[in-house]
Design an enzyme around this catalytic site. Structure first.
Site, PDB file in Angstrom:
ATOM      1  N   THR A 109       0.814  -1.220   0.000  1.00 28.65           N
ATOM      2  CA  THR A 109       0.000   0.000   0.000  1.00 28.65           C
ATOM      3  C   THR A 109       0.853   1.278   0.000  1.00 28.65           C
ATOM      4  O   THR A 109       2.053   1.243   0.292  1.00 28.65           O
ATOM      5  CB  THR A 109      -0.923   0.020   1.244  1.00 28.65           C
ATOM      6  OG1 THR A 109      -0.115   0.007   2.421  1.00 28.65           O
ATOM      7  CG2 THR A 109      -1.849  -1.177   1.265  1.00 28.65           C
ATOM      8  N   ASP A 110       0.198   2.380  -0.324  1.00 27.56           N
ATOM      9  CA  ASP A 110       0.858   3.698  -0.306  1.00 27.56           C
ATOM     10  C   ASP A 110       0.722   4.299   1.105  1.00 27.56           C
ATOM     11  O   ASP A 110       0.147   3.662   1.993  1.00 27.56           O
ATOM     12  CB  ASP A 110       0.266   4.585  -1.420  1.00 27.56           C
ATOM     13  CG  ASP A 110      -1.183   4.985  -1.147  1.00 27.56           C
ATOM     14  OD1 ASP A 110      -1.691   4.706  -0.039  1.00 27.56           O
ATOM     15  OD2 ASP A 110      -1.812   5.555  -2.045  1.00 27.56           O
TER      16      ASP A 110
END
Ligand SMILES: CC(C)(COP(=O)(O)OP(=O)(O)OC[C@H]1O[C@@H](n2cnc3c(N)ncnc32)[C@H](O)[C@@H]1OP(=O)(O)O)[C@@H](O)C(=O)NCCC(=O)NCCSC(=O)c1cc(O)c2ccccc2c1O
Length: 150
Positions: free
Chosen positions: A24-25
């Protein structure tokens, strides 16, 4: 790819995807590059399911062929987040004597519409890195997963 059907056909293989923290970011949303890793995971699982294990077919030194990816694209319609349950549906959009295009649909638990959709193409190559015929048994094994079997 505009020609991809909006909905995943019934004859796709369905695979649960675990979203890892590292996928994920900084906002906890699945990063676009992670989707391509999930797509490749989908190809591997489909090949395993049809009895053509990727470790044997991606690169076969004895028979002298490989299956590199020559193109891939994804569209993302809704964010998926760390902690979400993601399901990948993978099937064969197109298959010729030398190339296979896989299609991928990503779904979130409880949502009918795909949150992402994409495709990736592999071409069979020989020892000289030129395209060659796909192994016939691989083509036949993937036939049931073809979108339209005409
Ligand atoms: C692979 C190539 C050598 C092919 O070039 P060639 O000129 O020999 O073949 P054609 O261009 O005539 O194409 C034959 C056939 O394939 C179809 N096709 C070609 N390109 C595409 C495309 N982008 N999308 C869809 N289809 C395509 C074409 O239409 C023909 O179909 P027919 O139906 O008419 O027969 C050459 O393209 C090449 O060297 N490309 C570079 C590949 C590369 O470096 N990719 C980077 C990523 S590598 C990668 O991700 C990878 C993933 C894996 O899973 C692997 C597994 C195992 C081994 C290696 C892997 C790998 O490297």
């Amino acid at each position: 790819m505009n020609e991809l059907p909006k909905d995943a056909p019934q004859n796709c293989l369905e695979i649960p995807i675990t979203i890892r923290f590292g996928d994920t970011d900084p906002y906890g949303v699945v990063y676009f590059a992670s989707y391509f890793r999930y797509c490749h995971h989908g190809i591997e699982e489909l090949m395993r399911r049809v009895g053509c294990p990727p470790e044997k077919y991606f690169r076969d030194r004895e028979r002298g062929f490989g299956l590199p990816i020559v193109g891939a694209a994804c569209d993302f319609f809704r964010p998926a987040r760390y902690g979400d349950a993601l399901r990948l549906h993978v099937g064969v959009f197109k298959m010729s004597l030398r190339a296979i295009t896989f299609a991928f649909y990503f779904f979130l638990e409880g949502r009918p519409d795909a949150v992402g959709r994409g495709h990736a193409s592999m071409v069979a190559i020989d020892r000289t890195w030129r395209s060659c015929h796909l192994p016939e048994e691989l083509r036949q094994a993937l036939e049931p997963y073809k979108f339209s079997r005409t």
